[in-house]
Write a protein that holds these residues in place. Structure first.
Motif, short mmCIF file in Angstrom:
data_model
loop_
_atom_site.label_atom_id
_atom_site.label_comp_id
_atom_site.label_asym_id
_atom_site.label_seq_id
_atom_site.Cartn_x
_atom_site.Cartn_y
_atom_site.Cartn_z
N SER A 1 0.83 -1.21 0.00
CA SER A 1 0.00 0.00 0.00
C SER A 1 0.86 1.26 0.00
CB SER A 1 -0.91 0.01 1.23
OG SER A 1 -1.75 -1.12 1.21
N ARG B 1 -0.40 3.13 -4.83
CA ARG B 1 -1.63 3.73 -4.31
C ARG B 1 -2.78 3.51 -5.29
NH1 ARG B 1 -1.87 3.59 0.41
NH2 ARG B 1 -3.59 5.08 0.37
N PRO C 1 -5.27 1.03 -0.47
CA PRO C 1 -6.05 1.88 -1.40
C PRO C 1 -7.42 1.26 -1.69
CG PRO C 1 -3.82 1.53 -2.21
CD PRO C 1 -3.97 0.64 -1.03
#
Length: 335
Positions: free
Chosen positions: A96, A100, A170
């Motif tokens: 993460s 993104r 995300p």
């Protein structure tokens, strides 16, 4: 058939003894054991949302249970699933941080599983090359993983808006609930599919046979041309893949946070829950999955036990510990 019935009877005795002692402890400390067990065992079954939540709790336990079960077949007492779950979760958080967008999901799986396998390689190679007992080495690796992941989640991967957790997955990379208003995501069918695949692997594949025969008798395995060291290494790798996947799914498929708590609360203890499931299931992958459902019901029921009967959540941990104790005694007494 006689052996199967005896195993079921022994498991039932261990469960009955654990719940009986748990009831005595509740009564002695001023809690109502009847109301507590009613809330723990029956409330999760009385509502669809609660039942689906119990299944969500069971998913990582299935995977960590497979870690221990495959180790048992190889003659290992591999309790390193706990640390490998941490590393899997760390891989998901790192993914993460690096991506993104939707690419964070496959990257999380790749990084999480790779980190877990790398983490398991240390006790595996120590066992193969130096004969170091895996119980000792995996305990040490678990603690190193615990503090390493806490340090990274508190610094590099901290969420600046919510310092008590890591950066979030995300939105494009999250596994959303399959049923609205519940925690049931794709993680649940994935975990149970892994149990079926593991059963097929250990029951019908050549390498599953090599793992089993190496665990039962390494000398016989060598006589048949099997190298027990390779079987041990493969058992560690298979177990690490399952544990790493459990850690990944606890981050990318666990609403609503989709992150890793700074104190690792959402992954802490999953490896040890898996040991309980594996011992209840006697190392059989499909039985491990059934045992994980039972433990998931206990986890969900513990919340209702607190609300309805006012009994602390920790009693579930006490009962789980007693189950492991009684099953371990039975295993040690086996000739």
């Amino acid at each position: 058939m006689r052996r199967l019935l005896l195993s079921i009877l022994n498991t039932a005795v261990a469960l009955a003894a654990a719940f009986a002692i748990g009831a005595a402890a509740m009564w002695a400390t001023g809690y109502d054991p009847v109301a507590s067990y009613s809330a723990m065992l029956f409330t999760p079954l009385a509502d669809r949302v609660y039942l689906l939540s119990a299944l969500a709790f069971s998913a990582p336990i299935v995977l960590t249970g497979l870690t221990f079960a495959v180790g048992l077949r190889a003659g290992l007492f591999n309790i390193g699933g706990e640390g490998q779950v941490y590393m899997g979760a760390l891989g998901a958080v790192a993914a993460s941080y690096l991506a993104r967008n939707a690419a964070a999901l496959p990257l999380a799986v790749a990084l999480g599983v790779a980190l877990a396998v790398a983490w398991s390689a240390v006790p595996a190679l120590l066992r193969i090359w130096r004969g170091v007992n895996e119980v000792i080495s995996t305990i040490m690796m678990n603690w190193v993983a615990y503090w390493l992941v806490i340090m990274l989640v508190s610094t590099v991967f901290v969420n600046p808006l919510q310092p008590e957790e890591s950066i979030k997955t995300p939105e494009e990379a999250r596994l959303q609930p399959l049923v609205a208003g519940t925690d049931l995501t794709l993680a649940v069918p994935l975990a149970y599919a892994a149990a079926v695949l593991t059963y097929i692997f250990v029951r019908y594949s050549v390498w599953g046979y090599r793992i089993s025969i190496s665990g039962q008798n390494p000398l016989v395995a060598k006589a048949y041309g099997v190298k027990p060291e390779r079987a041990l290494l493969l058992a560690f790798v298979v177990g690490a893949v399952a544990a790493g996947l459990a850690g990944v799914l606890q981050v990318v498929a666990r609403p609503p946070s989709y992150s890793l708590a700074r104190n690792l609360a959402n992954v802490y203890g999953l490896g040890f829950d898996g040991i309980t499931a594996a011992m209840l299931g006697r190392g059989h992958p499909l039985a491990v999955a059934l045992a994980a459902v039972f433990l998931g019901i206990l986890q969900e029921g513990a919340r209702h036990m607190q609300i309805e009967a006012g009994t602390p959540f920790e009693y579930v941990r006490i009962i789980q510990g007693l189950i492991i104790l009684f099953l371990a005694i039975q295993m040690l007494r086996r000739p």
